[in-house]
Design a protein around this motif. Structure first.
Motif, mmCIF file in Angstrom:
data_model
loop_
_atom_site.group_PDB
_atom_site.id
_atom_site.type_symbol
_atom_site.label_atom_id
_atom_site.label_comp_id
_atom_site.label_asym_id
_atom_site.label_seq_id
_atom_site.Cartn_x
_atom_site.Cartn_y
_atom_site.Cartn_z
ATOM 1 N N HIS A 234 0.836 -1.202 0.000
ATOM 2 C CA HIS A 234 0.000 0.000 0.000
ATOM 3 C C HIS A 234 0.869 1.250 0.000
ATOM 4 C CE1 HIS A 234 -2.210 3.306 2.015
ATOM 5 N NE2 HIS A 234 -3.234 2.859 1.297
ATOM 6 N N ASP A 235 1.932 1.252 0.827
ATOM 7 C CA ASP A 235 2.824 2.413 0.889
ATOM 8 C C ASP A 235 3.544 2.624 -0.434
ATOM 9 O OD1 ASP A 235 2.462 3.194 3.662
ATOM 10 O OD2 ASP A 235 3.462 1.329 4.182
ATOM 11 N N LEU A 236 4.071 1.548 -0.998
ATOM 12 C CA LEU A 236 4.807 1.681 -2.255
ATOM 13 C C LEU A 236 3.893 2.156 -3.371
ATOM 14 C CD1 LEU A 236 7.101 -1.490 -2.123
ATOM 15 C CD2 LEU A 236 7.574 0.831 -1.308
ATOM 16 N N SER A 237 2.640 1.704 -3.358
ATOM 17 C CA SER A 237 1.671 2.161 -4.354
ATOM 18 C C SER A 237 1.375 3.651 -4.179
ATOM 19 C CB SER A 237 0.379 1.347 -4.234
ATOM 20 O OG SER A 237 -0.594 1.812 -5.139
ATOM 21 N N ALA A 238 1.286 4.111 -2.926
ATOM 22 C CA ALA A 238 1.046 5.528 -2.666
ATOM 23 C C ALA A 238 2.213 6.375 -3.158
ATOM 24 C CB ALA A 238 0.811 5.751 -1.174
ATOM 25 N N VAL A 239 3.433 5.877 -3.008
ATOM 26 C CA VAL A 239 4.603 6.588 -3.523
ATOM 27 C C VAL A 239 4.529 6.691 -5.037
ATOM 28 C CG1 VAL A 239 7.104 6.464 -3.814
ATOM 29 C CG2 VAL A 239 6.087 6.026 -1.573
ATOM 30 N N ASP A 240 4.175 5.589 -5.698
ATOM 31 C CA ASP A 240 4.036 5.614 -7.157
ATOM 32 C C ASP A 240 3.013 6.654 -7.595
ATOM 33 O OD1 ASP A 240 5.904 3.654 -7.745
ATOM 34 O OD2 ASP A 240 4.442 2.029 -7.668
ATOM 35 N N SER A 241 1.891 6.710 -6.893
ATOM 36 C CA SER A 241 0.840 7.670 -7.241
ATOM 37 C C SER A 241 1.330 9.101 -7.073
ATOM 38 C CB SER A 241 -0.388 7.412 -6.368
ATOM 39 O OG SER A 241 -1.405 8.344 -6.646
ATOM 40 N N TYR A 242 2.022 9.343 -5.979
ATOM 41 C CA TYR A 242 2.545 10.693 -5.742
ATOM 42 C C TYR A 242 3.542 11.086 -6.831
ATOM 43 C CZ TYR A 242 5.300 14.442 -3.706
ATOM 44 O OH TYR A 242 5.966 15.621 -3.512
ATOM 45 N N LEU A 243 4.440 10.185 -7.187
ATOM 46 C CA LEU A 243 5.450 10.493 -8.203
ATOM 47 C C LEU A 243 4.814 10.662 -9.578
ATOM 48 C CD1 LEU A 243 8.235 8.071 -6.969
ATOM 49 C CD2 LEU A 243 8.277 10.574 -6.877
ATOM 50 N N SER A 244 3.749 9.928 -9.836
ATOM 51 C CA SER A 244 3.004 10.130 -11.079
ATOM 52 C C SER A 244 2.426 11.545 -11.127
ATOM 53 C CB SER A 244 1.886 9.097 -11.187
ATOM 54 O OG SER A 244 1.101 9.321 -12.338
ATOM 55 N N GLY A 245 1.932 12.017 -9.983
ATOM 56 C CA GLY A 245 1.439 13.389 -9.913
ATOM 57 C C GLY A 245 2.544 14.410 -10.126
ATOM 58 N N THR A 246 3.742 14.090 -9.667
ATOM 59 C CA THR A 246 4.873 14.986 -9.903
ATOM 60 C C THR A 246 5.157 15.116 -11.394
ATOM 61 O OG1 THR A 246 5.860 14.321 -7.778
ATOM 62 C CG2 THR A 246 7.311 15.381 -9.378
ATOM 63 N N ARG A 247 5.172 13.975 -12.083
ATOM 64 C CA ARG A 247 5.389 14.009 -13.537
ATOM 65 C C ARG A 247 4.305 14.841 -14.226
ATOM 66 N NH1 ARG A 247 8.858 10.523 -16.421
ATOM 67 N NH2 ARG A 247 7.555 10.974 -18.241
ATOM 68 N N GLU A 248 3.068 14.619 -13.835
ATOM 69 C CA GLU A 248 1.961 15.352 -14.466
ATOM 70 C C GLU A 248 2.106 16.853 -14.249
ATOM 71 O OE1 GLU A 248 -1.628 13.752 -12.896
ATOM 72 O OE2 GLU A 248 -1.287 11.738 -13.708
ATOM 73 N N LEU A 249 2.531 17.249 -13.063
ATOM 74 C CA LEU A 249 2.702 18.676 -12.788
ATOM 75 C C LEU A 249 3.792 19.267 -13.666
ATOM 76 C CD1 LEU A 249 2.163 21.278 -11.274
ATOM 77 C CD2 LEU A 249 3.624 20.429 -9.411
ATOM 78 N N VAL A 250 4.894 18.562 -13.812
ATOM 79 C CA VAL A 250 5.978 19.052 -14.674
ATOM 80 C C VAL A 250 5.474 19.257 -16.095
ATOM 81 C CG1 VAL A 250 8.233 18.503 -15.670
ATOM 82 C CG2 VAL A 250 7.768 17.969 -13.262
ATOM 83 N N VAL A 251 4.778 18.267 -16.607
ATOM 84 C CA VAL A 251 4.272 18.350 -17.989
ATOM 85 C C VAL A 251 3.258 19.479 -18.131
ATOM 86 C CG1 VAL A 251 2.964 17.127 -19.763
ATOM 87 C CG2 VAL A 251 4.729 15.918 -18.460
ATOM 88 N N ASP A 252 2.360 19.621 -17.171
ATOM 89 C CA ASP A 252 1.351 20.689 -17.242
ATOM 90 C C ASP A 252 2.003 22.071 -17.221
ATOM 91 O OD1 ASP A 252 -0.761 18.923 -17.366
ATOM 92 O OD2 ASP A 252 -1.140 18.940 -15.203
#
Length: 440
Positions: A234-252
């Motif tokens: 669960h924790d590792l999945s939450a980290v993946d989700s957060y980092l995915s949001g980081t990528r999306e913010l950079v692209v936006d």
């Protein structure tokens, strides 16, 4: 760890070498009285031995072969996976260790406060990432002067609010800053620490930066370690989700034109527990040939530990981007003497909260050195409690350790160890090969 004659880019070698000119005296706990009045360099020239040079306990020591292994392992891994490393200097606050990290290819050094920043600059650290929003007017005035004084000084810090951006810009303008300060929009998470919570907030901050002549937006920052604290699925999945949001913010932000004209976009995250996932998320290809420079800020790797990071470090468990790298090795050991056996099953040891970390795990008794000088492993002892200057050691065997014996402890969470020790012996076997000065 490196030839002292070889210059290291990114730090003032002369300033670091000058630490060997400091005189050893009563200010430095654990040091031999016989060394008082001699410089660090003079003391080391005699190749003192830990066991008979007159050190007094408790005493923290660092293992040079373990640190060399950790430095090489992390540097090689970052190179293979295309990610830069700006280790967090708050872990050790030791310019000598910064020098070793830079010698192994570190991109820069990360700081958390203006006071840490001043220490780094006193030793000529050239590229610094301040992983916080700096809004203190006095700190910003000093920073402005430092940037103006040294055109080679590269600096960036985080920003997570419109007000923060305005306060920074106002303070820099009052200070008469002639160079813009580079900033990274910080992404946070609900219930976490600092950072904007959504895209709308990030765009507002980016607008505030873009309209200020004192600031320049150069990327995005975050810290996945503030989202979770364990290594369950669960924790590792939450980290993946957060980092995915980081990528999306950079692209936006890139699509909105905020990074137009930049030859590099800094994207940084990463403590010492999930850096494999950070590399997987940030070092991959970016759309539109966006010139992203992915930067890790992991700092604990240089000494590792026998607790918190032993369990959580990617190199100590199954991890992403696996290679053939061996685990990091713990490089910290604290020696303390048994001074009392007041009742069966209990030993009192001269080590307490003033000497060892205890915020994540209690110290781990690993070895005992008796009066014959032989070092033997301990398997069944454990620390049950720490007082200010005492450790309560549960000892099932009533004979070992005995009063007068020395116990060597493994420690957890190096960030709360180094601040207790201003001068730390570095050993290779029993030989003291260096004394590391810290500045907290």
């Amino acid at each position: 760890m490196r030839n002292a004659e070889e210059p290291v880019p990114g730090i003032d070698d002369a300033a670091v070498r000058a630490l060997h000119d400091e005189v050893i005296d009563w200010r430095f706990k654990g040091m031999p009285a016989e060394a008082f009045g001699r410089t660090v360099g003079e003391f080391l020239a005699g190749r003192p031995r830990l066991s008979d040079a007159g050190f007094v306990g408790p005493l923290l020591v660092l293992d040079r072969p373990a640190m060399e292994h950790n430095l090489r392992t992390m540097a090689d891994w970052c190179t293979r996976h295309g990610i830069r490393l700006a280790p967090h200097g708050k872990t050790t606050m030791a310019p000598r260790l910064f020098q070793h990290q830079l010698a192994h290819g570190a991109w820069g050094i990360t700081a958390a406060t203006a006071s840490q920043l001043r220490v780094y600059r006193a030793f000529g650290v050239r590229r610094i990432l301040l992983a916080n929003q700096l809004v203190d007017p006095a700190g910003l005035a000093w920073l402005a002067g430092e940037l103006d004084r040294d055109p080679d000084f590269e600096f960036c810090c985080l920003v997570d609010s419109v007000r923060g951006a305005h306060l920074m810009a106002e303070a820099l303008a009052r200070a008469g800053a002639s160079r813009q300060v580079d900033v990274l929009v910080e992404l946070g998470a609900a219930g976490g620490r600092t950072g904007v919570r959504d895209l709308a907030g990030a765009l507002e901050v980016a607008d505030a930066v873009a309209t200020s002549p004192m600031l320049r937006l150069v990327g995005v920052a975050g810290y996945e370690g503030a989202v979770v604290h364990d290594v369950t699925e669960h924790d590792l999945s939450a980290v993946d989700s957060y980092l995915s949001g980081t990528r999306e913010l950079v692209v936006d932000l890139a699509r909105a034109g905020y990074f137009a004209g930049l030859d590099q976009v800094i994207v940084t995250s990463g403590g010492s527990a999930y850096f494999d996932q950070v590399a997987e998320a940030l070092a991959g290809p970016w759309p539109g040939d966006l010139p992203v420079v992915p930067v890790l800020r992991s700092g604990a790797y240089v000494v590792h530990d026998d607790g918190f990071y032993r369990v959580r470090s990617p190199f100590g468990r199954q991890h992403r981007l696996a290679g053939d790298e061996p685990p990091f090795r713990p490089a910290m050991r604290l020696w303390a003497q048994v001074i009392s056996r007041p009742e069966p099953g209990l030993a009192q040891v001269t080590m307490g909260r003033r000497d060892a970390s205890f915020d994540q795990d209690l110290p781990e008794p690993q070895v005992v050195r008796g009066s014959d000088g032989a070092v033997r492993e301990l398997h069944s002892c454990r620390v049950t409690e720490l007082a200010d200057q005492h450790a309560f050691l549960a000892v099932p065997d009533s004979e070992v350790p005995r009063i007068g014996d020395w116990v060597g402890f493994g420690l957890s969470h190096p960030c709360t160890v180094f601040d207790k020790w201003p001068l730390i012996p570095v050993v290779d076997g029993d030989t003291v090969v260096d004394l590391v000065r810290t500045f907290f």
